[in-house]
Design a protein around this motif. Structure first.
Motif, PDB file in Angstrom:
ATOM      1  N   ASP A  30       0.829  -1.210   0.000  1.00 41.45           N
ATOM      2  CA  ASP A  30       0.000   0.000   0.000  1.00 41.45           C
ATOM      3  C   ASP A  30       0.864   1.260   0.000  1.00 41.45           C
ATOM      4  O   ASP A  30       0.540   2.252  -0.653  1.00 41.45           O
ATOM      5  CB  ASP A  30      -0.936   0.016   1.203  1.00 41.45           C
ATOM      6  N   LEU A  31       1.972   1.217   0.733  1.00 41.65           N
ATOM      7  CA  LEU A  31       2.880   2.366   0.775  1.00 41.65           C
ATOM      8  C   LEU A  31       3.579   2.561  -0.565  1.00 41.65           C
ATOM      9  O   LEU A  31       3.807   3.687  -1.003  1.00 41.65           O
ATOM     10  CB  LEU A  31       3.901   2.184   1.896  1.00 41.65           C
ATOM     11  N   HIS A  32       3.906   1.458  -1.227  1.00 42.35           N
ATOM     12  CA  HIS A  32       4.510   1.504  -2.560  1.00 42.35           C
ATOM     13  C   HIS A  32       3.554   2.171  -3.552  1.00 42.35           C
ATOM     14  O   HIS A  32       3.948   3.046  -4.326  1.00 42.35           O
ATOM     15  CB  HIS A  32       4.848   0.085  -3.002  1.00 42.35           C
ATOM     16  N   TYR A  33       2.285   1.778  -3.476  1.00 41.52           N
ATOM     17  CA  TYR A  33       1.288   2.374  -4.363  1.00 41.52           C
ATOM     18  C   TYR A  33       1.102   3.858  -4.061  1.00 41.52           C
ATOM     19  O   TYR A  33       0.892   4.656  -4.973  1.00 41.52           O
ATOM     20  CB  TYR A  33      -0.052   1.641  -4.263  1.00 41.52           C
ATOM     21  N   ALA A  34       1.195   4.236  -2.782  1.00 42.98           N
ATOM     22  CA  ALA A  34       1.072   5.641  -2.414  1.00 42.98           C
ATOM     23  C   ALA A  34       2.198   6.467  -3.045  1.00 42.98           C
ATOM     24  O   ALA A  34       1.972   7.588  -3.518  1.00 42.98           O
ATOM     25  CB  ALA A  34       1.071   5.807  -0.898  1.00 42.98           C
ATOM     26  N   VAL A  35       3.409   5.912  -3.063  1.00 45.17           N
ATOM     27  CA  VAL A  35       4.536   6.593  -3.715  1.00 45.17           C
ATOM     28  C   VAL A  35       4.249   6.751  -5.206  1.00 45.17           C
ATOM     29  O   VAL A  35       4.421   7.830  -5.775  1.00 45.17           O
ATOM     30  CB  VAL A  35       5.865   5.836  -3.497  1.00 45.17           C
ATOM     31  N   GLN A  36       3.798   5.670  -5.827  1.00 46.40           N
ATOM     32  CA  GLN A  36       3.514   5.721  -7.264  1.00 46.40           C
ATOM     33  C   GLN A  36       2.424   6.751  -7.579  1.00 46.40           C
ATOM     34  O   GLN A  36       2.539   7.502  -8.549  1.00 46.40           O
ATOM     35  CB  GLN A  36       3.093   4.346  -7.774  1.00 46.40           C
ATOM     36  N   GLU A  37       1.382   6.769  -6.769  1.00 44.00           N
ATOM     37  CA  GLU A  37       0.292   7.718  -7.009  1.00 44.00           C
ATOM     38  C   GLU A  37       0.754   9.157  -6.812  1.00 44.00           C
ATOM     39  O   GLU A  37       0.396  10.041  -7.586  1.00 44.00           O
ATOM     40  CB  GLU A  37      -0.887   7.398  -6.102  1.00 44.00           C
ATOM     41  N   CYS A  38       1.581   9.382  -5.802  1.00 45.97           N
ATOM     42  CA  CYS A  38       2.108  10.727  -5.562  1.00 45.97           C
ATOM     43  C   CYS A  38       2.967  11.169  -6.748  1.00 45.97           C
ATOM     44  O   CYS A  38       2.852  12.297  -7.217  1.00 45.97           O
ATOM     45  CB  CYS A  38       2.927  10.730  -4.272  1.00 45.97           C
ATOM     46  N   MET A  39       3.811  10.267  -7.220  1.00 41.85           N
ATOM     47  CA  MET A  39       4.671  10.595  -8.364  1.00 41.85           C
ATOM     48  C   MET A  39       3.835  10.889  -9.609  1.00 41.85           C
ATOM     49  O   MET A  39       4.137  11.816 -10.354  1.00 41.85           O
ATOM     50  CB  MET A  39       5.643   9.448  -8.641  1.00 41.85           C
ATOM     51  N   ALA A  40       2.783  10.112  -9.808  1.00 47.40           N
ATOM     52  CA  ALA A  40       1.924  10.340 -10.972  1.00 47.40           C
ATOM     53  C   ALA A  40       1.207  11.686 -10.861  1.00 47.40           C
ATOM     54  O   ALA A  40       1.053  12.399 -11.849  1.00 47.40           O
ATOM     55  CB  ALA A  40       0.902   9.211 -11.099  1.00 47.40           C
ATOM     56  N   GLU A  41       0.805  12.029  -9.649  1.00 48.10           N
ATOM     57  CA  GLU A  41       0.069  13.278  -9.446  1.00 48.10           C
ATOM     58  C   GLU A  41       0.971  14.504  -9.557  1.00 48.10           C
ATOM     59  O   GLU A  41       0.626  15.479 -10.217  1.00 48.10           O
ATOM     60  CB  GLU A  41      -0.591  13.271  -8.068  1.00 48.10           C
ATOM     61  N   HIS A  42       2.135  14.455  -8.924  1.00 48.91           N
ATOM     62  CA  HIS A  42       2.982  15.645  -8.833  1.00 48.91           C
ATOM     63  C   HIS A  42       4.086  15.721  -9.890  1.00 48.91           C
ATOM     64  O   HIS A  42       4.618  16.802 -10.125  1.00 48.91           O
ATOM     65  CB  HIS A  42       3.624  15.727  -7.444  1.00 48.91           C
TER      66      HIS A  42
END
Length: 83
Positions: A30-42
């Motif tokens: 879940d933390l890995h996905y949070a990093v990926q989502e943050c990178m995609a967003e920002h």
């Protein structure tokens, strides 16, 4: 400007990816996905450092726990061989 697409992987895609399988076994997915989502967003890793640090801490905890388990197994195996 349209926002970038969200991270939306299906379960079958994850099962085919060896990196995804490895991360899933750590309990840090879940933390890995949070990093990926943050990178995609920002689109800027510097804005995602809190997510990166949390994921890193989780992975380090897993690695240290795994290392301790392996050392205990090795010690138990050595002790049983010397009896």
């Amino acid at each position: 400007m349209a926002s970038p697409p969200q991270h939306n992987r299906s379960r079958s895609e994850d099962e085919d990816d060896p990196v995804e399988r490895m991360i899933s076994r750590t309990g840090c997915a879940d933390l890995h996905y949070a990093v990926q989502e943050c990178m995609a967003e920002h689109q800027d890793w510097r804005k995602c450092q809190s997510h990166v640090q949390t994921f890193k801490d989780c992975m380090m905890t897993f690695q240290n726990t795994r290392k301790e388990q392996l050392i205990k197994q090795q010690q138990a195996s050595t002790e049983s061989t010397h009896r």
